[in-house]
Design an enzyme around this catalytic site. Structure first.
Site, PDB file in Angstrom:
ATOM      1  CB  SER A  36      10.159 -15.256 -52.315  1.00 45.09           C
ATOM      2  OG  SER A  36      10.333 -14.006 -52.845  1.00 45.09           O
ATOM      3  CG  HIS A  67      11.760 -14.956 -57.823  1.00 50.44           C
ATOM      4  ND1 HIS A  67      10.472 -14.572 -57.581  1.00 50.44           N
ATOM      5  CD2 HIS A  67      12.461 -14.506 -56.763  1.00 50.44           C
ATOM      6  CE1 HIS A  67      10.393 -13.926 -56.441  1.00 50.44           C
ATOM      7  NE2 HIS A  67      11.589 -13.879 -55.921  1.00 50.44           N
ATOM      8  CG  HIS A  91       9.918  -8.792 -58.046  1.00 45.00           C
ATOM      9  ND1 HIS A  91      10.513  -9.970 -58.434  1.00 45.00           N
ATOM     10  CD2 HIS A  91       9.081  -9.092 -57.028  1.00 45.00           C
ATOM     11  CE1 HIS A  91      10.044 -10.949 -57.665  1.00 45.00           C
ATOM     12  NE2 HIS A  91       9.177 -10.445 -56.811  1.00 45.00           N
ATOM     13  CE1 TYR A  93      13.838  -7.482 -56.994  1.00 41.18           C
ATOM     14  CE2 TYR A  93      11.811  -6.978 -55.806  1.00 41.18           C
ATOM     15  CZ  TYR A  93      12.751  -7.892 -56.243  1.00 41.18           C
ATOM     16  OH  TYR A  93      12.607  -9.219 -55.935  1.00 41.18           O
ATOM     17  CD  GLU A  94      13.359  -9.258 -61.263  1.00 39.18           C
ATOM     18  OE1 GLU A  94      14.051  -9.991 -61.983  1.00 39.18           O
ATOM     19  OE2 GLU A  94      12.171  -9.514 -60.950  1.00 39.18           O
ATOM     20  CB  ALA A 121       7.870 -13.538 -49.459  1.00 40.90           C
ATOM     21  CG  MET A 219       9.879  -5.330 -52.088  1.00 42.15           C
ATOM     22  SD  MET A 219      11.624  -5.735 -52.205  1.00 42.15           S
ATOM     23  CE  MET A 219      12.149  -5.506 -50.491  1.00 42.15           C
ATOM     24  CB  SER A 220       5.446  -8.690 -55.781  1.00 43.33           C
ATOM     25  OG  SER A 220       4.849  -9.455 -54.737  1.00 43.33           O
ATOM     26  CG  ASN A 243      10.905 -10.522 -43.080  1.00 44.57           C
ATOM     27  OD1 ASN A 243      10.723 -10.951 -44.219  1.00 44.57           O
ATOM     28  ND2 ASN A 243      10.805  -9.253 -42.774  1.00 44.57           N
ATOM     29  CG  HIS A 255      16.618 -12.805 -51.145  1.00 43.18           C
ATOM     30  ND1 HIS A 255      15.274 -12.614 -51.378  1.00 43.18           N
ATOM     31  CD2 HIS A 255      17.005 -13.787 -51.986  1.00 43.18           C
ATOM     32  CE1 HIS A 255      14.873 -13.450 -52.332  1.00 43.18           C
ATOM     33  NE2 HIS A 255      15.903 -14.169 -52.717  1.00 43.18           N
TER      34      HIS A 255
HETATM   35  N1  HPA Z   1       9.814  -5.977 -46.628  1.00 45.37           N
HETATM   36  C1  HPA Z   1       9.503  -5.944 -47.942  1.00 45.37           C
HETATM   37  N2  HPA Z   1       9.372  -7.033 -48.682  1.00 45.37           N
HETATM   38  C2  HPA Z   1       9.527  -8.218 -48.073  1.00 45.37           C
HETATM   39  C3  HPA Z   1       9.841  -8.337 -46.724  1.00 45.37           C
HETATM   40  C4  HPA Z   1      10.003  -7.138 -45.951  1.00 45.37           C
HETATM   41  O1  HPA Z   1      10.284  -7.163 -44.742  1.00 45.37           O
HETATM   42  N3  HPA Z   1       9.951  -9.655 -46.438  1.00 45.37           N
HETATM   43  C5  HPA Z   1       9.678 -10.320 -47.593  1.00 45.37           C
HETATM   44  N4  HPA Z   1       9.427  -9.463 -48.591  1.00 45.37           N
END
Ligand code: HPA
Length: 285
Positions: A36, A67, A91, A93-94, A121, A219-220, A243, A255
């Site tokens: 990301s 992306h 991903h 989730y897509e 990320a 998530m990857s 974060n 996001h």
């Molecule tokens: N959780 C899951 N995936 C993420 C996060 C998060 O806080 N930040 C960036 N990708």
């Protein structure tokens, strides 16, 4: 036994291989996957050939903002060595199948890639992993609810029951730490928990992940590492902590926040990953 599931992978690799040959270019033995908001990396290298994902037969195309999807054959600025850049990934989730998520890696394997450098990320769970920091994965916990190797085993790529000890290669990790130290960039070690998303976690889930031994969450990466190890590639992965995870941070997660923080750290992250590519290519020879 050859398996028909390998045919689309072979077709994509052949498409790319033919174009390289026509241009008199050599494939590289290292590939980096950019996560990301880390797309700027590509501006710092000389791109020899660019393949929009949509041009490559059977290649999955990302639907997430931020992306952009291109496979690049680039030259490492100092050595002039070729390597691959995946600018964007798909991903789970897509809605892609696990096999589609790891399809690009398998194509790269057929093109001769032996070392995968994954970036992502992630949310920081451990208290020192604040927004803007970097974490080198020492291990992962697969909580995605899937494994990309479920189904008939692709014998040509690897064994039915791959070992996952040292999934993140100790020698690659040591060399990446050397690069970070030389650049005076703080690089923590930690365990990455991979969840399917697309929701960010609840605060209760983050407390659970902390007790399970996870330092960061994303998530990857996990399916990619599994498929890469299955196919005999060595893997290193670096998380950009975008974060603090839910409940550890004060506000809500978005996001946009992930994307903005990634942008703010893009320069440092690019420097670190360029240094890593240089070092890993150098030691490859
Ligand atoms: N959780 C899951 N995936 C993420 C996060 C998060 O806080 N930040 C960036 N990708």
């Amino acid at each position: 036994m050859t398996h028909a599931a390998l045919d689309p992978i072979r077709e994509a690799a052949q498409f790319i291989g033919e174009r390289l040959a026509a241009a008199g270019l050599e494939s590289g033995n290292l590939a980096i996957v950019l996560g990301s908001g880390l797309g700027k990396f590509a501006d710092s290298v000389e791109v020899r050939m660019a393949f929009p994902y949509g041009d490559i037969p059977n290649f999955p195309i990302s639907t997430v903002a931020g992306h952009s999807g291109r496979l690049l054959l680039a030259l490492e600025p100092k050595s002039g060595e070729p390597f691959w850049v995946m600018q964007g990934r798909v991903h789970y989730y897509e809605g892609y199948t696990p096999a589609q998520v790891v399809f690009p890696l398998r194509v790269l394997r057929l093109l001769g890639v032996q070392t995968m450098l994954l970036t992502n990320a992630a949310g920081g769970i451990r208290r020192d992993l604040t927004a803007g920091s970097f974490m080198l994965l020492t291990d992962h916990i697969n909580l995605m609810g899937m494994n990309p190797l479920i189904g008939p085993n692709l014998e040509e790529l690897g064994t039915r029951f791959p070992d996952m000890t040292d999934a993140y290669d100790p020698s690659l990790r040591r060399r990446i730490h050397e690069v970070a130290a030389a650049q005076d960039i703080a690089l923590a070690d930690g365990v990455y928990a991979g969840l399917s998303g697309p929701t960010f976690e609840t605060p209760a889930e983050i407390r659970m992940l902390e007790r399970l031994g996870a330092d960061a969450v994303g998530m990857s990466t996990v399916p990619e590492t599994i498929a890469a190890r299955h196919a005999g590639m060595t893997v290193a992965a670096v998380s950009f902590i975008a974060n603090k995870a839910a409940g550890i941070s004060e506000g809500k997660l978005s996001h946009e926040e992930v994307f903005e923080n990634a942008k703010a750290a893009e320069g440092r992250f690019t420097a670190l990953m360029l240094g890593a590519v240089h070092k890993l290519l150098e030691n490859d020879e």
